[in-house]
Design an enzyme around this catalytic site. Structure first.
Site, mmCIF file in Angstrom:
data_model
loop_
_atom_site.group_PDB
_atom_site.id
_atom_site.type_symbol
_atom_site.label_atom_id
_atom_site.label_comp_id
_atom_site.label_asym_id
_atom_site.label_seq_id
_atom_site.Cartn_x
_atom_site.Cartn_y
_atom_site.Cartn_z
ATOM 1 N N ASN A 108 0.879 -1.128 -0.211
ATOM 2 C CA ASN A 108 -0.111 -0.068 -0.497
ATOM 3 C C ASN A 108 0.715 1.447 0.193
ATOM 4 O O ASN A 108 2.079 0.821 0.493
ATOM 5 C CB ASN A 108 -0.763 -0.279 1.385
ATOM 6 C CG ASN A 108 -2.262 -0.318 0.608
ATOM 7 O OD1 ASN A 108 -2.632 -0.603 0.289
ATOM 8 N ND2 ASN A 108 -3.007 -1.658 2.419
ATOM 9 N N CYS B 227 -5.441 -5.676 -5.475
ATOM 10 C CA CYS B 227 -5.601 -5.287 -3.600
ATOM 11 C C CYS B 227 -6.992 -6.178 -2.714
ATOM 12 O O CYS B 227 -7.644 -6.407 -3.766
ATOM 13 C CB CYS B 227 -6.663 -4.064 -3.363
ATOM 14 S SG CYS B 227 -6.976 -3.465 -1.700
ATOM 15 N N ASP B 228 -6.681 -6.501 -2.203
ATOM 16 C CA ASP B 228 -7.803 -7.307 -1.673
ATOM 17 C C ASP B 228 -9.083 -7.084 -0.728
ATOM 18 O O ASP B 228 -9.539 -7.604 -0.322
ATOM 19 C CB ASP B 228 -7.032 -8.833 0.063
ATOM 20 C CG ASP B 228 -6.315 -7.297 1.116
ATOM 21 O OD1 ASP B 228 -6.294 -6.207 1.186
ATOM 22 O OD2 ASP B 228 -6.391 -8.507 1.355
ATOM 23 N N HIS C 166 -9.797 1.076 -3.745
ATOM 24 C CA HIS C 166 -9.600 1.622 -2.701
ATOM 25 C C HIS C 166 -11.055 2.798 -3.030
ATOM 26 O O HIS C 166 -11.290 3.813 -2.718
ATOM 27 C CB HIS C 166 -8.724 2.423 -1.835
ATOM 28 C CG HIS C 166 -8.038 1.546 -1.063
ATOM 29 N ND1 HIS C 166 -7.195 2.073 0.430
ATOM 30 C CD2 HIS C 166 -8.189 -0.100 -1.124
ATOM 31 C CE1 HIS C 166 -6.557 0.563 0.549
ATOM 32 N NE2 HIS C 166 -7.157 -0.373 -0.281
ATOM 33 N N ARG D 210 -5.406 3.268 14.096
ATOM 34 C CA ARG D 210 -6.040 2.015 13.997
ATOM 35 C C ARG D 210 -4.960 0.937 13.922
ATOM 36 O O ARG D 210 -4.189 0.221 14.302
ATOM 37 C CB ARG D 210 -6.276 2.074 12.586
ATOM 38 C CG ARG D 210 -6.301 0.310 11.477
ATOM 39 C CD ARG D 210 -6.996 -0.420 12.316
ATOM 40 N NE ARG D 210 -6.704 -1.389 11.312
ATOM 41 C CZ ARG D 210 -7.816 -2.795 12.452
ATOM 42 N NH1 ARG D 210 -8.384 -3.211 12.980
ATOM 43 N NH2 ARG D 210 -6.945 -4.046 11.092
ATOM 44 N N TYR E 43 -14.019 1.963 2.265
ATOM 45 C CA TYR E 43 -13.231 3.437 1.353
ATOM 46 C C TYR E 43 -14.019 4.892 1.062
ATOM 47 O O TYR E 43 -12.834 5.438 1.316
ATOM 48 C CB TYR E 43 -12.006 2.780 1.177
ATOM 49 C CG TYR E 43 -11.301 1.729 1.535
ATOM 50 C CD1 TYR E 43 -10.093 2.173 2.234
ATOM 51 C CD2 TYR E 43 -10.692 0.934 1.344
ATOM 52 C CE1 TYR E 43 -9.100 1.633 3.327
ATOM 53 C CE2 TYR E 43 -10.120 0.016 1.960
ATOM 54 C CZ TYR E 43 -9.183 0.534 2.857
ATOM 55 O OH TYR E 43 -8.694 -0.864 4.103
#
Length: 443
Positions: free
Chosen positions: A147, A169-170, A200, A286, A266
């Site tokens: 990322n 991207c997962d 995202h 986070r 996102y």
């Protein structure tokens, strides 16, 4: 049957054991002769490697295992480079999240100022990996899930245009699993999707089962009520971090802005930034959640396995939804023509959008890499949002390449998450101070 050699760059990542377990679970589909770890932080990698070596020895002793900080040892004789590096580790992620929050702006690792700061750290690291791969294994493919994928993808497009890199991207994978469950399917593999956007930052426009039945009305009904939360989670949510529970539920509000499509989670940061700031704890973000949770658990468990000399009774979990990485490697190796969502140069996939943008769309993947499927024209609302966001990403890459303070200030000013140019400059100056060790010199 050919067996493959893989190097995992970011060998010291908390995600690495889950990836190794996933690869071991898929050996029948994707046979492996060698797994190598590469990281520039030897001590951190060694803790993960000591445990993974035991796991591999117990589960697949025929696989050769190597952990190294030497680029030549790592990159020679490999077919695939799987990259998930985090330059600056979680300590810098914490800065990415807390500095913007000081100014009442969303602090998130891939969106807004945090994503821009992380992107400025990641570009050099990813390009270095590309160069090592091309020097020592010129026929290899890089499967990059480092990322922030959007900025990294733009950097590789612009600065390494002929390299064999696929950016993935997962997040859509995780959301699609939730969609599948919400309509009673066992797996996202039972769905065929149309989707467009940036990483995202995208929307599903059509979802069907394998017989061609339209699943959109039923999924929309669920999202309209619960977002992407699932029934059993709503009742019992101990297995999912609180921040993720909030994210899945918030998809309901994001969906309401355009009920014609289904959104990537996102988008909440761009469409409801004030709500996100109100929900955040500037003292405990986070990054702190991850350091206290997953990081502590993974390193603790790896050290325990190494001391015990066996993986028996381990609590490390297979990264199930990372199996899309095997799908991708197989598609290239065996020319399977798997349909996958990937980040690729637009070049007409979205007709009324910048040709040079790195977009996320369904692709058919074979031995030559990905062939994007045309998604046609997109509506004004999404087009406007995407043009703003793709400009942010391009300005960040230009700022990195040119060492330009001005362009980075412009990138921050243009981000939907940042209220104005003054705040953008204040945040930039703080981020610059925090990232001296990692960013190129800006002037």
């Amino acid at each position: 049957m050919k067996k493959f050699s893989i190097v995992i760059a970011g060998g010291g990542s908390t995600f690495t054991p889950g990836i190794v377990l996933m690869l071991l679970d898929n050996l029948e589909r994707f046979p492996i002769r060698q797994i190598k770890f590469y990281d520039n932080l030897e001590e951190r990698q060694q803790q993960i490697a000591d445990a993974c070596e035991i796991i591999i020895r117990e589960r697949a002793p025929e696989i050769n295992f190597v952990a190294t900080t030497d680029p030549q040892t790592a990159f020679e004789d490999v077919d695939f480079l799987m990259a998930h590096i985090r330059v600056g580790l979680y300590a810098m992620r914490e800065q990415d999240e807390k500095i913007p929050l000081k100014y009442g702006v969303v602090g998130q690792e891939t969106c807004g100022p945090g994503g821009i700061a992380y992107g400025m750290r990641s570009i050099g690291g990813v390009l270095e990996l590309v160069d090592y791969m091309e020097k020592y294994s010129p026929d290899a493919w890089m499967l990059n899930y480092s990322n922030p994928a959007a900025i990294v993808a733009e950097a590789t497009r612009k600065l390494r245009p002929n390299s064999k890199i696929i950016n993935i991207c997962d997040m859509p994978v995780g959301i699609e699993e939730r969609m599948a469950k919400s309509v009673g399917l066992n797996s996202r593999k039972e769905m065929v999707v149309r989707y467009y956007g940036l990483n995202h930052f995208g929307w599903w426009t059509d979802i069907r089962d394998l017989e061609g039945n339209d699943l959109m009305p039923k999924i929309k009904e669920h999202v309209n009520k619960y977002g992407y939360s699932l029934q059993d989670e709503i009742e019992e949510s101990q297995h999912t971090d609180a921040s993720w529970m909030h994210t899945f539920a918030k998809a309901k509000d994001v969906y309401a802005v355009d009920p014609e499509t289904l959104p990537n989670t996102y988008l909440k940061y761009y469409l409801y930034p004030q709500d996100e700031v109100a929900h955040a704890n500037p003292e405990y973000t986070r990054a702190n959640e991850v350091m206290a949770g997953r990081e502590k658990h993974v390193f603790g468990e790896c050290n325990r396995i190494a001391e015990a000399g066996t993986a028996a009774g381990m609590t490390l979990e297979v990264d199930e939804h990372a199996s899309y990485i095997v799908d991708l490697a197989r598609a290239i190796a065996y020319n399977t023509h798997e349909r996958m969502l990937l980040i690729v140069p637009n070049e007409g996939a979205i007709v009324n959008f910048d040709e040079t943008a790195m977009v996320e769309v369904p692709c058919i993947v074979g031995a030559n890499g990905p062939e994007p499927l045309t998604q046609g024209k997109i509506p004004q609302f999404q087009k406007g949002l995407m043009e703003q966001q793709v400009s942010v990403e391009k300005l960040v890459v230009q700022a990195w390449e040119e060492g330009s303070y001005q362009k980075l200030w412009q990138a921050l000013t243009l981000s939907r998450i940042v209220p104005n140019a003054r705040v953008a400059r204040d945040i930039l100056d703080d981020l610059l101070e925090a990232n001296q060790e990692f960013w190129p010199t800006l002037k």
